[in-house]
Write a protein that holds these residues in place. Structure first.
Motif, PDB file in Angstrom:
ATOM      1  N   PHE A 248      -4.028  13.821  -2.926  1.00  0.00           N
ATOM      2  CA  PHE A 248      -3.564  12.437  -2.874  1.00  0.00           C
ATOM      3  C   PHE A 248      -4.152  11.541  -3.961  1.00  0.00           C
ATOM      4  O   PHE A 248      -3.494  10.578  -4.382  1.00  0.00           O
ATOM      5  N   PHE A 249      -5.370  11.820  -4.433  1.00  0.00           N
ATOM      6  CA  PHE A 249      -6.084  10.824  -5.216  1.00  0.00           C
ATOM      7  C   PHE A 249      -6.459  11.251  -6.636  1.00  0.00           C
ATOM      8  O   PHE A 249      -6.354  10.430  -7.561  1.00  0.00           O
ATOM      9  N   GLU A 250      -6.924  12.467  -6.821  1.00  0.00           N
ATOM     10  CA  GLU A 250      -7.444  12.845  -8.143  1.00  0.00           C
ATOM     11  C   GLU A 250      -6.354  12.742  -9.206  1.00  0.00           C
ATOM     12  O   GLU A 250      -5.226  13.185  -8.990  1.00  0.00           O
ATOM     13  N   THR A 251      -6.733  12.170 -10.356  1.00  0.00           N
ATOM     14  CA  THR A 251      -5.902  12.032 -11.564  1.00  0.00           C
ATOM     15  C   THR A 251      -4.724  11.079 -11.387  1.00  0.00           C
ATOM     16  O   THR A 251      -3.915  10.955 -12.307  1.00  0.00           O
ATOM     17  N   LYS A 252      -4.607  10.388 -10.262  1.00  0.00           N
ATOM     18  CA  LYS A 252      -3.477   9.487 -10.050  1.00  0.00           C
ATOM     19  C   LYS A 252      -3.833   8.020 -10.194  1.00  0.00           C
ATOM     20  O   LYS A 252      -3.086   7.243 -10.795  1.00  0.00           O
ATOM     21  N   PHE A 253      -5.001   7.631  -9.688  1.00  0.00           N
ATOM     22  CA  PHE A 253      -5.267   6.201  -9.575  1.00  0.00           C
ATOM     23  C   PHE A 253      -5.861   5.592 -10.841  1.00  0.00           C
ATOM     24  O   PHE A 253      -5.704   4.392 -11.062  1.00  0.00           O
ATOM     25  N   TYR A 254      -6.540   6.386 -11.677  1.00  0.00           N
ATOM     26  CA  TYR A 254      -6.958   5.800 -12.956  1.00  0.00           C
ATOM     27  C   TYR A 254      -5.730   5.532 -13.821  1.00  0.00           C
ATOM     28  O   TYR A 254      -5.748   4.642 -14.678  1.00  0.00           O
TER      29      TYR A 254
ATOM     30  N   ALA B 278       1.447  13.940 -12.596  1.00  0.00           N
ATOM     31  CA  ALA B 278       0.677  12.874 -11.952  1.00  0.00           C
ATOM     32  C   ALA B 278       1.270  11.487 -12.197  1.00  0.00           C
ATOM     33  O   ALA B 278       1.270  10.650 -11.275  1.00  0.00           O
ATOM     34  N   PRO B 279       1.787  11.180 -13.412  1.00  0.00           N
ATOM     35  CA  PRO B 279       2.410   9.858 -13.572  1.00  0.00           C
ATOM     36  C   PRO B 279       3.569   9.621 -12.613  1.00  0.00           C
ATOM     37  O   PRO B 279       3.791   8.486 -12.171  1.00  0.00           O
ATOM     38  N   PHE B 280       4.315  10.677 -12.249  1.00  0.00           N
ATOM     39  CA  PHE B 280       5.405  10.508 -11.295  1.00  0.00           C
ATOM     40  C   PHE B 280       4.864  10.077  -9.934  1.00  0.00           C
ATOM     41  O   PHE B 280       5.442   9.192  -9.286  1.00  0.00           O
ATOM     42  N   LEU B 281       3.763  10.717  -9.511  1.00  0.00           N
ATOM     43  CA  LEU B 281       3.187  10.329  -8.227  1.00  0.00           C
ATOM     44  C   LEU B 281       2.622   8.915  -8.296  1.00  0.00           C
ATOM     45  O   LEU B 281       2.731   8.131  -7.338  1.00  0.00           O
ATOM     46  N   THR B 282       2.032   8.559  -9.434  1.00  0.00           N
ATOM     47  CA  THR B 282       1.534   7.193  -9.615  1.00  0.00           C
ATOM     48  C   THR B 282       2.663   6.180  -9.503  1.00  0.00           C
ATOM     49  O   THR B 282       2.553   5.173  -8.788  1.00  0.00           O
ATOM     50  N   PHE B 283       3.779   6.438 -10.201  1.00  0.00           N
ATOM     51  CA  PHE B 283       4.914   5.521 -10.121  1.00  0.00           C
ATOM     52  C   PHE B 283       5.508   5.507  -8.716  1.00  0.00           C
ATOM     53  O   PHE B 283       5.979   4.465  -8.245  1.00  0.00           O
ATOM     54  N   GLY B 284       5.480   6.661  -8.049  1.00  0.00           N
ATOM     55  CA  GLY B 284       5.942   6.695  -6.670  1.00  0.00           C
ATOM     56  C   GLY B 284       5.077   5.841  -5.768  1.00  0.00           C
ATOM     57  O   GLY B 284       5.584   5.125  -4.883  1.00  0.00           O
ATOM     58  N   TYR B 285       3.744   5.903  -5.970  1.00  0.00           N
ATOM     59  CA  TYR B 285       2.841   5.039  -5.207  1.00  0.00           C
ATOM     60  C   TYR B 285       3.140   3.564  -5.473  1.00  0.00           C
ATOM     61  O   TYR B 285       3.119   2.734  -4.557  1.00  0.00           O
TER      62      TYR B 285
END
Length: 412
Positions: A71-77, A299-306
């Motif tokens: 859920f978290f690593e490499t996504k929130f930075y 990871a950018p896709f998951l970031t944009f999804g968040y």
């Protein structure tokens, strides 16, 4: 922000010079992801080593580490980086409105971030991101006049090249005969680091220096650096085009973003989390490298999804308004909260205080992180009710503008 504004749905539709409350809410949300990852790094010197801590090898420990990786690593930075680029464009607009010189002021801001980052890295947390932001900010400043379309292309090239580079490395490693992991050496290194962090404050500082020299810089240069710069550019383009503000006002478009981005991001996160040493079996080196390459690409896709999910939730009536009201104050003082998280981590896990590194299970670490985050939300709400800025934001603003800003809020 008046008391009335604090109870309305966060919006990008701020008046000239006003705050974009949804951006503050996104920052407040990003603080949770950053804390969840950094807490694991504080708690265990096995973090990122590639092998599991033998002291916490129960199925529940592996499951907690897997969930954090997923859920978290490499996504929130990446989210923080996009917001940095977005805020950069906001600051340029503010300078243009007031007729002030933007470049000297932003250079002072970057110098302030650099000084804060150096102190943070040496005294609190070797995985500091502020130094990276300060240095990459010089490139962003040089590219400040780039067209939005060009910025998007540059960002995609940076992300694609980084993922492709690690993918190529994975392929090359797969071509040579497999080698056994030096498990004894890795365990000894992790245990020596834990002993140093528990020994004394000076030993802890010295160990941070060794951590930075032996691996942190490599991750920053070849993973986080180019990806953060790419997200800077995407944030800049998002503001310049007004696209993010437009999408944020249309729940149907946010749902389409979630449908498009979340499945791709989840698939990449599943592959990545399964190779991060969360279980008793260790993946071959080339598989771990391939997983990192896939993660960098997805990871950018998951970031944009968040991002789309949170912006959609903020529009869900009273519940969305309460969520926004909880997140916005923490986001307005995100720098203070980021450094405070590291201070608490250092006090709990190093010789500055309790010296509990290597002695707390992953489940308790996650629970402690959630308690700290909830405390930060409550404290930020109280602080921002009476103050114009967070404490560190106030200092950075004074250094940037070369004058003392307001400390208390001016009543509306």
């Amino acid at each position: 922000m008046t008391s009335t504004e604090s109870t309305t749905t966060p919006s990008f539709a701020a008046p000239a010079g006003g705050r974009e409350h949804a951006i503050d809410a996104l920052r407040g949300f990003a603080l949770l992801g950053i804390l969840m990852v950094n807490a694991g790094s504080f708690a265990s010197t096995y973090f990122g080593v590639g092998v599991s801590d033998p002291a916490f090898s129960r199925p529940v420990d592996h499951a907690v580490r897997w969930l954090v990786s997923f859920f978290f690593e490499t996504k929130f930075y990446l989210l923080f980086s996009m917001l940095f680029g977005y805020s950069f464009a906001l600051q340029m607009d503010a300078a243009q409105r007031t007729g002030s010189a933007f470049v000297p002021r932003f250079l002072r801001r970057l110098l302030g971030l650099l000084l804060l980052g150096l102190v943070h890295a040496w005294l609190l947390f070797a995985g500091d991101i502020l130094v990276t932001y300060a240095l990459l900010g010089l490139l962003l400043l040089a590219w400040r006049d780039v067209r939005p379309g060009t910025a998007v292309v540059l960002a995609l090239v940076l992300l694609g090249a980084t993922a492709a580079g690690w993918g190529l490395l994975a392929w090359l490693v797969a071509q040579v005969p497999p080698m056994d992991l030096p498990l004894a050496e890795l365990h000894a290194k992790a245990q020596q680091a834990a002993q140093a962090y528990r020994a004394s404050a000076l030993e802890a500082i010295a160990q941070r220096g060794r951590d930075m020299a032996e691996g942190v810089w490599f991750v920053l240069v070849f993973v986080q650096g180019p990806c953060a710069l790419a997200m800077f550019l995407l944030g800049l383009a998002a503001h310049r085009t007004g696209y993010l503000a437009t999408v944020a006002q249309h729940p149907a478009r946010l749902r389409r973003w979630m449908v498009c981005c979340l499945p791709v991001g989840v698939a990449g996160a599943l592959f990545y989390a399964s190779t991060q040493g969360g279980g008793s079996a260790h993946s071959p080196e080339h598989v771990g490298l391939a997983a990192l390459a896939v993660d960098l690409a997805t990871a950018p896709f998951l970031t944009f999804g968040y991002v789309a999910l949170l912006l959609w939730l903020l529009q869900r009536g009273p519940a969305g308004r309460r969520l926004g009201a909880a997140l916005q104050p923490a986001g307005r003082m995100a720098l203070t909260n980021y450094l405070l998280q590291s201070l608490v981590g250092a006090l709990v896990f190093t010789a500055y205080g309790l010296a509990l590194v290597g002695q707390v299970s992953p489940g308790w670490v996650v629970l402690g992180a959630l308690v700290l985050y909830a405390s930060q939300l409550a404290w930020s709400h109280r602080w921002m009710a009476t103050h114009a800025y967070g404490p560190v934001e106030w200092l950075l603003r004074a250094f940037t503008q070369w004058q003392w800003p307001a400390w208390r809020r001016v009543p509306a």
